[in-house]
Scaffold this active site. Structure first.
Site, mmCIF file in Angstrom:
data_model
loop_
_atom_site.group_PDB
_atom_site.id
_atom_site.type_symbol
_atom_site.label_atom_id
_atom_site.label_comp_id
_atom_site.label_asym_id
_atom_site.label_seq_id
_atom_site.Cartn_x
_atom_site.Cartn_y
_atom_site.Cartn_z
ATOM 1 N N HIS A 193 -2.208 -6.797 -2.873
ATOM 2 C CA HIS A 193 -2.174 -6.074 -1.522
ATOM 3 C C HIS A 193 -3.165 -5.091 -1.720
ATOM 4 O O HIS A 193 -3.090 -4.120 -0.615
ATOM 5 C CB HIS A 193 -0.812 -5.398 -1.872
ATOM 6 C CG HIS A 193 -0.857 -4.482 -3.208
ATOM 7 N ND1 HIS A 193 0.290 -3.538 -3.305
ATOM 8 C CD2 HIS A 193 -1.514 -4.351 -4.302
ATOM 9 C CE1 HIS A 193 -0.002 -2.716 -4.267
ATOM 10 N NE2 HIS A 193 -0.979 -3.665 -5.011
ATOM 11 N N HIS A 194 -4.699 -5.127 -2.255
ATOM 12 C CA HIS A 194 -5.602 -3.995 -1.996
ATOM 13 C C HIS A 194 -6.721 -4.851 -1.313
ATOM 14 O O HIS A 194 -7.542 -4.270 -0.755
ATOM 15 C CB HIS A 194 -6.211 -3.551 -3.288
ATOM 16 C CG HIS A 194 -5.334 -2.695 -4.127
ATOM 17 N ND1 HIS A 194 -4.329 -1.633 -3.638
ATOM 18 C CD2 HIS A 194 -4.752 -2.821 -5.374
ATOM 19 C CE1 HIS A 194 -3.715 -1.363 -4.653
ATOM 20 N NE2 HIS A 194 -3.836 -1.954 -5.793
ATOM 21 N N ALA A 195 -6.576 -6.104 -0.709
ATOM 22 C CA ALA A 195 -7.457 -6.832 0.148
ATOM 23 C C ALA A 195 -7.421 -6.522 1.527
ATOM 24 O O ALA A 195 -6.162 -6.573 2.092
ATOM 25 C CB ALA A 195 -7.480 -8.238 -0.249
ATOM 26 N N GLU B 46 -10.687 -5.237 -2.753
ATOM 27 C CA GLU B 46 -10.995 -4.024 -3.705
ATOM 28 C C GLU B 46 -9.796 -4.226 -4.861
ATOM 29 O O GLU B 46 -8.805 -5.002 -4.363
ATOM 30 C CB GLU B 46 -11.165 -2.753 -3.076
ATOM 31 C CG GLU B 46 -9.820 -2.504 -2.267
ATOM 32 C CD GLU B 46 -9.933 -0.811 -1.618
ATOM 33 O OE1 GLU B 46 -9.146 -0.101 -1.739
ATOM 34 O OE2 GLU B 46 -10.976 -0.975 -0.817
ATOM 35 N N ASN C 150 -2.555 -0.618 -0.072
ATOM 36 C CA ASN C 150 -3.435 -0.195 0.892
ATOM 37 C C ASN C 150 -3.973 -1.114 2.025
ATOM 38 O O ASN C 150 -4.001 -0.928 3.260
ATOM 39 C CB ASN C 150 -4.702 0.794 0.488
ATOM 40 C CG ASN C 150 -5.516 0.011 -0.573
ATOM 41 O OD1 ASN C 150 -4.835 -0.923 -1.031
ATOM 42 N ND2 ASN C 150 -6.709 0.487 -0.723
#
Length: 279
Positions: free
Chosen positions: A98-100, A106, A141
């Site tokens: 879920h940080h891509a 990232e 994010n």
């Protein structure tokens, strides 16, 4: 990580699942990648031309095999969603990246598998409304950014307020929990918010990111949940969806306890709860 091998072995050994219930995904198509990620970012991944700074943000040196692995994981989450329409629930041993973001990765995330699956299902018309329930200890994010202007996808992230990322994006609903939050406060907070979201959003599909980095034993978590509390979290999410006949696609997300056995037990609990609810 070893958990991706050991978790299926544990589930088979204890009889929670059978060999026939597993599936192996093919690599995600380029067309599906480009519904979520930019052409420039995909080209760099495909040609292995990310800069050192870009690779450092992801967290490991990029290699073609890691890109290939990410494509299979993302396709697995998409297929889980389609199996969930049939069976009520389906789980990806990996996923939850879920940080891509659209144009970069990232936090050990290359492709955003849940975003890719949601976008593909919206594109094909298989769904009209999606709810993402992200209970990993880190805010989703990348997912929040990707769907900031997409009213058909509601993003809900309940996470450690002081944990990574330092700069949070804005989900449709964010709940930041203080350090050392334990079972009672965590579960009470979830119970106060999730039913209203399910009833208000009325999604065709729920994506559930069931990270087990909420545990007190987690090296990166900063919360104080027990294994039983984490299992009760999963039970509440799945029972709430099951009661409303909402299909759920689950990605495992993070887990970084010192003892691998703790990570396996926590992830296995998610499968055990699902197996107990869905025939």
């Amino acid at each position: 990580m070893d958990k991706y091998t050991l978790l299926p072995e544990q589930l088979l050994y204890e009889g929670t699942v059978t060999e026939q219930q597993f599936f192996t995904a093919e690599p995600l198509t380029e067309e599906a990648i480009l519904r979520t990620h930019t052409a420039a970012y995909w080209t760099k991944l495909r040609d292995n031309t990310l800069t050192r700074k870009e690779a450092r943000a992801i967290g490991f040196p990029m290699r073609p095999d890691l890109v290939a692995r990410g494509r299979v994981i993302a396709q697995g989450t998409l297929e889980c969603a389609r199996f969930a329409f049939r069976d009520g629930v389906a789980l990806n041993i990996a996923g939850g990246t879920h940080h891509a973001f659209a144009d970069h990765g990232e936090g050990f995330c290359v492709f955003n598998d849940i975003a890719i699956a949601a976008n593909e299902l919206l594109h094909t018309g298989e769904v009209e409304r999606v709810l993402i329930v992200d209970l990993d200890v880190h805010q989703g994010n990348g997912t929040a950014s990707l769907f900031a202007q997409e009213p058909r996808v509601f993003t809900f992230s309940m996470h450690g307020a002081r944990n990574y990322p330092a700069r949070k994006e804005r989900s449709d609903l964010d709940i930041g929990l203080p350090d050392q939050t334990g079972d009672e406060v965590y579960l009470d907070t979830l119970r106060r918010h999730l039913p209203g979201l399910l009833d208000g959003v009325q999604p065709d599909l729920v994506f559930y990111l069931s990270g087990v980095d909420v545990l007190a034993t987690d090296k990166l978590g900063r919360l104080s949940m027990t294994l039983q509390g984490c299992k009760e979290r999963d039970r509440f999410v799945l029972e709430s969806c099951h009661r409303r006949n909402l299909p759920v696609a689950i990605a495992m997300g993070g887990g970084y306890s010192d003892r691998l056995a703790t990570i396996i037990e926590a992830h296995a609990n998610t499968y055990r709860v699902a197996a107990g609810l869905y025939d």
